[in-house]
Design a protein around this motif. Sequence first.
Motif, PDB file in Angstrom:
ATOM      1  N   LEU A 112      24.860 -56.497  26.688  1.00 47.49           N
ATOM      2  CA  LEU A 112      24.077 -57.268  25.727  1.00 47.49           C
ATOM      3  C   LEU A 112      22.631 -57.426  26.179  1.00 47.49           C
ATOM      4  O   LEU A 112      21.717 -57.441  25.347  1.00 47.49           O
ATOM      5  N   VAL A 113      22.423 -57.548  27.459  1.00 45.84           N
ATOM      6  CA  VAL A 113      21.050 -57.600  27.981  1.00 45.84           C
ATOM      7  C   VAL A 113      20.325 -56.286  27.693  1.00 45.84           C
ATOM      8  O   VAL A 113      19.117 -56.263  27.449  1.00 45.84           O
ATOM      9  N   ALA A 114      21.080 -55.173  27.668  1.00 46.58           N
ATOM     10  CA  ALA A 114      20.498 -53.833  27.490  1.00 46.58           C
ATOM     11  C   ALA A 114      20.398 -53.407  26.030  1.00 46.58           C
ATOM     12  O   ALA A 114      20.164 -52.231  25.742  1.00 46.58           O
ATOM     13  N   ARG A 115      20.561 -54.336  25.089  1.00 44.06           N
ATOM     14  CA  ARG A 115      20.483 -53.972  23.670  1.00 44.06           C
ATOM     15  C   ARG A 115      19.187 -53.211  23.358  1.00 44.06           C
ATOM     16  O   ARG A 115      18.117 -53.590  23.806  1.00 44.06           O
ATOM     17  N   GLY A 116      19.334 -52.136  22.597  1.00 44.62           N
ATOM     18  CA  GLY A 116      18.174 -51.349  22.199  1.00 44.62           C
ATOM     19  C   GLY A 116      17.736 -50.320  23.216  1.00 44.62           C
ATOM     20  O   GLY A 116      16.770 -49.593  22.989  1.00 44.62           O
ATOM     21  N   THR A 117      18.465 -50.201  24.334  1.00 44.06           N
ATOM     22  CA  THR A 117      18.119 -49.239  25.379  1.00 44.06           C
ATOM     23  C   THR A 117      19.293 -48.275  25.585  1.00 44.06           C
ATOM     24  O   THR A 117      20.424 -48.563  25.177  1.00 44.06           O
ATOM     25  N   PRO A 118      19.059 -47.138  26.240  1.00 39.65           N
ATOM     26  CA  PRO A 118      20.169 -46.194  26.501  1.00 39.65           C
ATOM     27  C   PRO A 118      21.311 -46.811  27.297  1.00 39.65           C
ATOM     28  O   PRO A 118      22.465 -46.422  27.131  1.00 39.65           O
ATOM     29  N   GLU A 119      21.008 -47.777  28.158  1.00 40.02           N
ATOM     30  CA  GLU A 119      22.036 -48.394  28.985  1.00 40.02           C
ATOM     31  C   GLU A 119      23.079 -49.120  28.136  1.00 40.02           C
ATOM     32  O   GLU A 119      24.242 -49.219  28.512  1.00 40.02           O
ATOM     33  N   PHE A 120      22.668 -49.621  26.971  1.00 43.09           N
ATOM     34  CA  PHE A 120      23.609 -50.308  26.078  1.00 43.09           C
ATOM     35  C   PHE A 120      24.779 -49.395  25.744  1.00 43.09           C
ATOM     36  O   PHE A 120      25.948 -49.782  25.853  1.00 43.09           O
ATOM     37  N   SER A 121      24.490 -48.177  25.324  1.00 43.49           N
ATOM     38  CA  SER A 121      25.556 -47.258  24.940  1.00 43.49           C
ATOM     39  C   SER A 121      26.340 -46.772  26.152  1.00 43.49           C
ATOM     40  O   SER A 121      27.552 -46.542  26.058  1.00 43.49           O
ATOM     41  N   ASN A 122      25.678 -46.625  27.291  1.00 45.36           N
ATOM     42  CA  ASN A 122      26.394 -46.219  28.499  1.00 45.36           C
ATOM     43  C   ASN A 122      27.512 -47.216  28.825  1.00 45.36           C
ATOM     44  O   ASN A 122      28.644 -46.830  29.141  1.00 45.36           O
ATOM     45  N   ILE A 123      27.181 -48.506  28.731  1.00 40.59           N
ATOM     46  CA  ILE A 123      28.187 -49.531  29.022  1.00 40.59           C
ATOM     47  C   ILE A 123      29.215 -49.597  27.902  1.00 40.59           C
ATOM     48  O   ILE A 123      30.409 -49.795  28.147  1.00 40.59           O
ATOM     49  N   SER A 124      28.767 -49.409  26.666  1.00 39.17           N
ATOM     50  CA  SER A 124      29.705 -49.364  25.534  1.00 39.17           C
ATOM     51  C   SER A 124      30.747 -48.277  25.740  1.00 39.17           C
ATOM     52  O   SER A 124      31.948 -48.483  25.493  1.00 39.17           O
ATOM     53  N   GLN A 125      30.314 -47.116  26.201  1.00 42.47           N
ATOM     54  CA  GLN A 125      31.256 -46.023  26.457  1.00 42.47           C
ATOM     55  C   GLN A 125      32.242 -46.382  27.572  1.00 42.47           C
ATOM     56  O   GLN A 125      33.412 -46.007  27.521  1.00 42.47           O
ATOM     57  N   ALA A 126      31.762 -47.110  28.576  1.00 39.82           N
ATOM     58  CA  ALA A 126      32.652 -47.529  29.662  1.00 39.82           C
ATOM     59  C   ALA A 126      33.687 -48.536  29.173  1.00 39.82           C
ATOM     60  O   ALA A 126      34.842 -48.534  29.625  1.00 39.82           O
ATOM     61  N   LEU A 127      33.299 -49.393  28.225  1.00 39.62           N
ATOM     62  CA  LEU A 127      34.187 -50.441  27.741  1.00 39.62           C
ATOM     63  C   LEU A 127      35.145 -49.947  26.662  1.00 39.62           C
ATOM     64  O   LEU A 127      36.328 -50.301  26.656  1.00 39.62           O
ATOM     65  N   TYR A 128      34.623 -49.157  25.707  1.00 38.01           N
ATOM     66  CA  TYR A 128      35.412 -48.762  24.540  1.00 38.01           C
ATOM     67  C   TYR A 128      35.781 -47.283  24.526  1.00 38.01           C
ATOM     68  O   TYR A 128      36.686 -46.881  23.799  1.00 38.01           O
ATOM     69  N   GLY A 129      35.066 -46.470  25.301  1.00 38.74           N
ATOM     70  CA  GLY A 129      35.339 -45.044  25.335  1.00 38.74           C
ATOM     71  C   GLY A 129      34.235 -44.225  24.699  1.00 38.74           C
ATOM     72  O   GLY A 129      33.306 -44.750  24.079  1.00 38.74           O
ATOM     73  N   SER A 130      34.344 -42.912  24.859  1.00 38.30           N
ATOM     74  CA  SER A 130      33.422 -41.941  24.282  1.00 38.30           C
ATOM     75  C   SER A 130      34.224 -40.962  23.442  1.00 38.30           C
ATOM     76  O   SER A 130      35.422 -40.754  23.681  1.00 38.30           O
ATOM     77  N   SER A 131      33.578 -40.349  22.478  1.00 43.28           N
ATOM     78  CA  SER A 131      34.282 -39.370  21.639  1.00 43.28           C
ATOM     79  C   SER A 131      34.740 -38.164  22.456  1.00 43.28           C
ATOM     80  O   SER A 131      35.620 -37.423  22.022  1.00 43.28           O
ATOM     81  N   GLN A 132      34.156 -37.953  23.627  1.00 47.61           N
ATOM     82  CA  GLN A 132      34.524 -36.811  24.459  1.00 47.61           C
ATOM     83  C   GLN A 132      35.683 -37.116  25.409  1.00 47.61           C
ATOM     84  O   GLN A 132      36.138 -36.230  26.128  1.00 47.61           O
ATOM     85  N   ASP A 133      36.174 -38.352  25.411  1.00 45.04           N
ATOM     86  CA  ASP A 133      37.310 -38.704  26.259  1.00 45.04           C
ATOM     87  C   ASP A 133      38.574 -37.992  25.780  1.00 45.04           C
ATOM     88  O   ASP A 133      38.766 -37.795  24.576  1.00 45.04           O
ATOM     89  N   VAL A 134      39.434 -37.605  26.714  1.00 44.40           N
ATOM     90  CA  VAL A 134      40.737 -37.021  26.357  1.00 44.40           C
ATOM     91  C   VAL A 134      41.815 -38.068  26.597  1.00 44.40           C
ATOM     92  O   VAL A 134      41.635 -39.007  27.373  1.00 44.40           O
ATOM     93  N   PHE A 135      42.944 -37.909  25.923  1.00 46.02           N
ATOM     94  CA  PHE A 135      44.049 -38.845  26.089  1.00 46.02           C
ATOM     95  C   PHE A 135      44.833 -38.536  27.365  1.00 46.02           C
ATOM     96  O   PHE A 135      45.244 -39.440  28.088  1.00 46.02           O
ATOM     97  N   HIS A 136      45.044 -37.265  27.618  1.00 47.87           N
ATOM     98  CA  HIS A 136      45.755 -36.819  28.808  1.00 47.87           C
ATOM     99  C   HIS A 136      45.192 -35.450  29.187  1.00 47.87           C
ATOM    100  O   HIS A 136      44.547 -34.779  28.371  1.00 47.87           O
ATOM    101  N   VAL A 137      45.435 -35.035  30.413  1.00 49.02           N
ATOM    102  CA  VAL A 137      44.924 -33.750  30.879  1.00 49.02           C
ATOM    103  C   VAL A 137      45.390 -32.619  29.961  1.00 49.02           C
ATOM    104  O   VAL A 137      46.583 -32.493  29.664  1.00 49.02           O
ATOM    105  N   GLY A 138      44.446 -31.823  29.503  1.00 50.62           N
ATOM    106  CA  GLY A 138      44.778 -30.688  28.659  1.00 50.62           C
ATOM    107  C   GLY A 138      44.908 -31.008  27.187  1.00 50.62           C
ATOM    108  O   GLY A 138      45.045 -30.103  26.356  1.00 50.62           O
ATOM    109  N   ASP A 139      44.883 -32.297  26.802  1.00 48.98           N
ATOM    110  CA  ASP A 139      44.991 -32.690  25.402  1.00 48.98           C
ATOM    111  C   ASP A 139      43.626 -32.636  24.723  1.00 48.98           C
ATOM    112  O   ASP A 139      42.586 -32.639  25.392  1.00 48.98           O
ATOM    113  N   PRO A 140      43.606 -32.620  23.388  1.00 47.34           N
ATOM    114  CA  PRO A 140      42.326 -32.661  22.671  1.00 47.34           C
ATOM    115  C   PRO A 140      41.581 -33.963  22.957  1.00 47.34           C
ATOM    116  O   PRO A 140      42.188 -34.997  23.268  1.00 47.34           O
ATOM    117  N   SER A 141      40.260 -33.903  22.846  1.00 52.21           N
ATOM    118  CA  SER A 141      39.451 -35.111  22.984  1.00 52.21           C
ATOM    119  C   SER A 141      39.552 -35.934  21.700  1.00 52.21           C
ATOM    120  O   SER A 141      40.093 -35.479  20.681  1.00 52.21           O
TER     121      SER A 141
END
Length: 430
Positions: A112-141
């Motif tokens: 929340l402190v990083a709102r409006g900066t690239p760091e905001f999304s970096n932490i968002s990805q750590a908390l909620y995930g990224s579209s490039q995350d896979v469910f298990h090894v070898g599975d689709p993202s």
Amino acid sequence: MNNKIAKPSTYLNEVKALSDRIVKAQQPIRILDSIKWDDNIKQTFLENKCKKLPDVTAEYYTQRPLGFDPADKKQEFHQIERDLARKLGQLNPLSVIMRRICREYQDVVDMLVARGTPEFSNISQALYGSSQDVFHVGDPSIAELGSMMEGTLSQLVQLDFLSEEPKTINAKDAVAILNERIEKVFPGGGLRAMISDGIVSDAAAGTDYVKLRADAMFNMRDIRVLEVHEIWVHLGTTLNGMSQPYCTFLGKGPPSSTVTQEGLAVLMEILTFSSTPNRLMRLINRVRAITLIEQGADFMDIFAFFRAKGLDDEECYTLTSRVFRGSSANGMPFTKDLTYIKGFVLTYNFMRLAVHKGRPDRIPLLFCGKTMIEDMKVLFDLVEEGTVQAPVFLPPQFSDMMGLSAWMSFSRFMTSLNFRQLEQDYANIL
């Protein structure tokens, strides 16, 4: 037979005291309120004929106070984390879970402190995930799953006999219907539906309420979806969490629990045959939008993406701002909307594996409160010893596990079949 040894009252009192401190510390943190865009941003965008990027930068968010001092709040969670290790121990399972939650809330403060900066999304990805995350090894993202589902759903939403009925129920009438259903499910529970002007989506669940956007319109299927999604799952797990005698933190969900919460809610829509191809397409469109932003798309690109789906300008704006809130109009996304599909896949897999392993009794524990799938084994032990209370409320599909167990028992075999070969074998039938 239960061979667990009950914990002494001094231990349980310590757990409750520390848990209550987490609940109190998180109270002023309002993620969605802190990152939403004001209505004047929308009006300016529409007045500019949807051709100019919204003027949302890091400076814009300084006008939206957080309601707490970030440094003090981080220090508060750090102190609780230290006290958990000192009083419950470094390896105690509850201590591990609660310390992880404390660290997560510290990450939320940084985000929340990083709102409006690239760091905001970096932490968002750590908390909620990224579209490039896979469910298990070898599975689709998650992104690849979105593309696969989009192909199937695009065909279904074009079929006339699968079209949705008109939305003729206004928010006031929808609230009245939902309040009747809430009273049937939670008689005398003090839960309610209400109208709100301050939400982006058509509906959102709070601690003891479901809010409907004042200008939203609904049909009866929408109301059924709200009943099973918002009331049965979100309010139900809140009620179960708030009734916990010691682990009161289960009544308040950190971002990581959002994956389980939204996964359960989407799964409940499907188990009750309440969802529709259009509904699932809307969820997949959010995944696709986040994927495009992570690949470099800006606000105008995503607005055009939704416009190409045949939506009007106001709805395109609403959906686009939803995945950019907390960020800038040409920044990276707020990735919370991945949790619906991500959570569905993870929750469904947990359930089918629990049945396959002969442990379907673990599945209802998902409703103990705002839980995480990775904590299920620990929660099972905590319920057995009496530290955590089994869920008071369960939806019908989970209160009697026979039907769900029977259905899930075929799951592993069915998913092992070669779908491409099935398409060829059934080519002369369909």
